[in-house]
Design an enzyme around this catalytic site. Structure first.
Site, PDB file in Angstrom:
ATOM      1  NE  ARG A 174      -4.021  -2.012   2.201  1.00  0.00           N
ATOM      2  CZ  ARG A 174      -5.002  -2.127   3.081  1.00  0.00           C
ATOM      3  NH1 ARG A 174      -5.064  -1.290   4.115  1.00  0.00           N
ATOM      4  NH2 ARG A 174      -5.914  -3.064   2.963  1.00  0.00           N
TER       5      ARG A 174
ATOM      6  CG  ASP B 177     -12.770   6.770  10.180  1.00  0.00           C
ATOM      7  OD1 ASP B 177     -13.348   5.694  10.438  1.00  0.00           O
ATOM      8  OD2 ASP B 177     -11.611   6.812   9.708  1.00  0.00           O
TER       9      ASP B 177
END
Length: 282
Positions: free
Chosen positions: A42, A150
């Site tokens: 990633r 979040d």
């Protein structure tokens, strides 16, 4: 300049240690060595996109551009898996035992607050809001609000858009779908959250291991499948802080593989499957 390929980017043990140390110090994330392949893949993709020479150069870039780059860094290290009415038993308990009393209070002019911590792209807070609307259609006119937080700004933007694909909008059988989405005839490829459901939810970016700016307490907190990213000490600190943020009698719902531990056990008691109730002050 020829763009770098992700496969060309070397990932040494020292690179992992630097990334893991930064993730822990800044965000409380505990990266297990078993995550090395995921991190390489990633973050390697991000390094290639920036055309940097490797992880050591990325480490310098990250620290020099922390405000802008933190979005990409966090998004790469966390997995946002979520569904509408996930762990259905929590919502069944809410609708049967928790929300009716809170709605009665709101109808009498009282304040009701719910918090979806680690809300990802929005299914959890919208599921909460749908359950509230089912029992109290006039909820947007009352003092009932849901905070959804979040750390990842990318998923927050998706959540605020409130539009989901056919695959994302899958909901357990029953009446659940009508609680959340606008009705439409024919086959749909996109599902939009109802306006009354959307109006109950406010989205904010929050590092759960940093300061919490909320001044009031909550009647319900959902913090599910977030603690799995933290080490034991960080988990215990989180459980305590969440318990302290509840009103007496307030409910905390956590993930199916999580258990409250540490000092928080003196503040909450088991009240269902991965559900806890704040003890009343003696």
């Amino acid at each position: 300049m020829t763009p770098r390929r992700r496969s060309d980017i070397v990932f040494e043990e020292s690179d992992f240690q630097r990334i893991a140390a930064f993730a822990k110090s800044e965000y409380g994330l505990h990266l297990e060595p078993s995550k090395k392949a995921m991190i390489h893949s990633r973050l390697g993709k991000r390094i290639a996109a920036l055309n940097l020479n490797g992880f050591a150069e990325y480490d310098k870039y990250l620290k020099a551009n922390i405000e802008a780059e933190s979005e990409h860094f966090i998004s790469a290290l966390t997995t946002n898996v979520t569904n509408f009415y996930r762990e259905k038993h929590h919502f069944e308990q809410l609708q049967a035992d928790v929300l009716p009393k809170l709605i009665e209070r709101a109808r009498s002019g009282g304040r009701v607050r719910l918090w979806s911590a680690g809300c990802s792209s929005g299914p959890e807070p919208y599921s909460l809001a749908g359950s509230v609307i089912l029992l109290c259609p006039e909820a947007p006119m009352l003092n009932i609000r849901i905070l959804a937080t979040d750390i990842d700004p990318f998923v927050l933007r998706r959540a605020e858009a409130a539009v989901y694909s056919d695959e994302e909008a899958k909901i357990p059988p029953g009446v659940w779908a009508d609680q959340v989405f606008e009705k439409a005839g024919g086959k749909r490829t996109e599902f939009r959250v109802r306006s009354d459901v959307h109006s109950l939810v406010s989205f904010r970016r929050l590092n759960i291991n940093g300061p919490w700016p909320m001044s009031g307490l909550f009647d319900v907190i959902m913090c599910r499948n977030m603690a799995i990213y933290f080490d034991s000490q960080t988990q215990q600190t989180l459980w305590r802080r969440l318990a302290e943020q509840l009103v007496p009698g307030g409910m905390l719902f956590i993930g199916h593989s999580e258990r409250v531990s540490g000092p928080a056990t003196a503040l909450v008691e088991a009240a269902g499957v991965t559900a806890y109730r704040k003890r009343s002050a003696s």
